[in-house]
Design an enzyme around this catalytic site. Structure first.
Site, PDB file in Angstrom:
ATOM      1  CG  HIS A  48      -2.352  -0.755   1.009  1.00 33.55           C
ATOM      2  ND1 HIS A  48      -2.815  -1.387   1.986  1.00 33.55           N
ATOM      3  CD2 HIS A  48      -2.948  -0.994  -0.255  1.00 33.55           C
ATOM      4  CE1 HIS A  48      -3.919  -2.206   1.603  1.00 33.55           C
ATOM      5  NE2 HIS A  48      -3.874  -1.938   0.203  1.00 33.55           N
ATOM      6  CG  ASP A 102      -0.705   3.642   3.902  1.00 38.71           C
ATOM      7  OD1 ASP A 102      -0.546   2.543   3.215  1.00 38.71           O
ATOM      8  OD2 ASP A 102      -1.076   3.417   5.092  1.00 38.71           O
ATOM      9  CG  HIS A 115      -1.436   2.453  10.118  1.00 41.57           C
ATOM     10  ND1 HIS A 115      -2.606   2.027   9.714  1.00 41.57           N
ATOM     11  CD2 HIS A 115      -0.829   2.227   9.041  1.00 41.57           C
ATOM     12  CE1 HIS A 115      -2.923   1.801   8.422  1.00 41.57           C
ATOM     13  NE2 HIS A 115      -1.658   2.129   7.859  1.00 41.57           N
TER      14      HIS A 115
HETATM   15 ZN   LIG Z   1      -1.218   1.364   5.787  1.00 40.06          ZN
HETATM   16 ZN   LIG Z   2      -2.264  -1.293   4.140  1.00 45.41          ZN
END
Ligand SMILES: [Zn+2]
Ligand SMILES: [Zn+2]
Length: 299
Positions: free
Chosen positions: A64, A66, A266
């Site tokens: 992903h 991020d 997160h």
């Molecule tokens: Zn993430």
């Molecule tokens: Zn993720």
């Protein structure tokens, strides 16, 4: 301090004014690592003085954006600075293809090589003193969690050696520590009587995940668990839908795994402050803290 963790980014999905995308800096003695490398990681490293040029390896938990979009920029900076040492990037199946695409982005003079290691589970990196292990978690396809384990550390009971044999610290100590039987003033010294092993540091990072049994098992007795805490329990449906964890669920993993300390990270951009998540987790697992950008911990 022997080792150090710095949270370089603690946000999920989109960055906020206060939170960078995910990245954790970890140093053990002089070896330096990144756990994930979200957008903007290199500037966070400058702010926290965690030198990017000295990074040995980057671990990627999944693909992903991020968690990975900081890599191309970081590579270019390291090239501009003339890094010569290879950089190791370790991640799930598909990491090799991803890194080779990233290397082609931008226009720069290549100064060093990037080695890639793809892992599905098991030891990802090992030295005489420690190893890293990756294992599957429940997020998207090929998502991994990470464990750092320092190997048991040998110590000598100096006091006992002086008391029993009058042997002060010196060259013979090294031999005894290595398990050799030595002779001193006509007496044999058995290393088993004076050398003891101490459990090494263990850190577990969940990556992005729903709570899972595998994670509980891998985090068992860790000194520190860093866990996905994207949401609070009142939006559990959202956590389930996006394959993330709530603060309460992260705390349940910490309790079951009997870790010493839990740090939540997160966070969804919907939470401007995260004390609500911390309080929710503390009801289940007391020794919980929340990460924040540039916060550091030493061991
Ligand atoms: Zn993430
Ligand atoms: Zn993720």
């Amino acid at each position: 301090m022997e080792s150090e963790i710095v949270f370089l980014g603690t946000g999920s999905a989109t960055p906020t004014v206060k939170r960078n995308h995910t990245s954790i800096f970890f140093r053990f003695k002089s070896d330096r690592f990144l756990f994930d490398c979200g957008e903007g990681t290199q500037r966070q490293m400058m702010k926290s003085k965690t030198s990017a040029t000295k990074i040995n390896a980057i671990f990627i938990t999944h693909f992903h954006g991020d968690h990975i979009l900081g890599i191309p920029g970081l590579i270019q900076t390291l090239n501009l600075r003339g890094r010569e040492k290879d950089l190791l990037i370790i991640g799930p199946e598909g990491t090799e293809d991803l890194v080779r695409i990233m290397e082609k982005l931008g226009s720069y003079e290549k100064a060093f090589d990037i080695k890639v290691k793809e892992v599905d589970e098991g030891k990802a990196l090992e030295t005489d003193e420690y190893f890293f292990k990756m294992f599957p978690v429940r997020h998207r396809k090929n998502s991994l969690g990470l464990v750092f384990q320092q190997k048991p550390v040998k110590h000598i009971d100096e006091e006992k050696l002086v008391e029993d044999h009058g042997l002060e610290p010196g060259p013979l100590y090294k031999k005894i520590k290595q398990g050799e039987e030595v002779e001193w003033q006509g007496e044999n010294i058995n290393p088993e009587d004076y050398v003891f092993k101490e459990k090494g540091l263990k850190i577990c990072y969940s990556g992005d995940t729903r709570p899972c049994v595998r994670l509980v098992n891998e985090a068992k007795d860790a000194d520190l668990l860093i866990h996905d805490s994207t949401f609070s329990q009142d939006v559990l449906d959202r956590a389930k839908k996006t394959n993330h964890s709530t603060a309460k669920e992260a705390a349940e993993v910490a309790r079951e795994a009997q870790v010493k300390k839990l740090i939540l990270t997160h966070f969804s951009p919907r939470y401007k402050k995260v004390h609500k998540l911390r309080d929710e987790a503390r009801k289940v697992f007391h020794n919980t803290e929340t990460a924040e950008d540039l916060k550091s911990i030493s061991f």
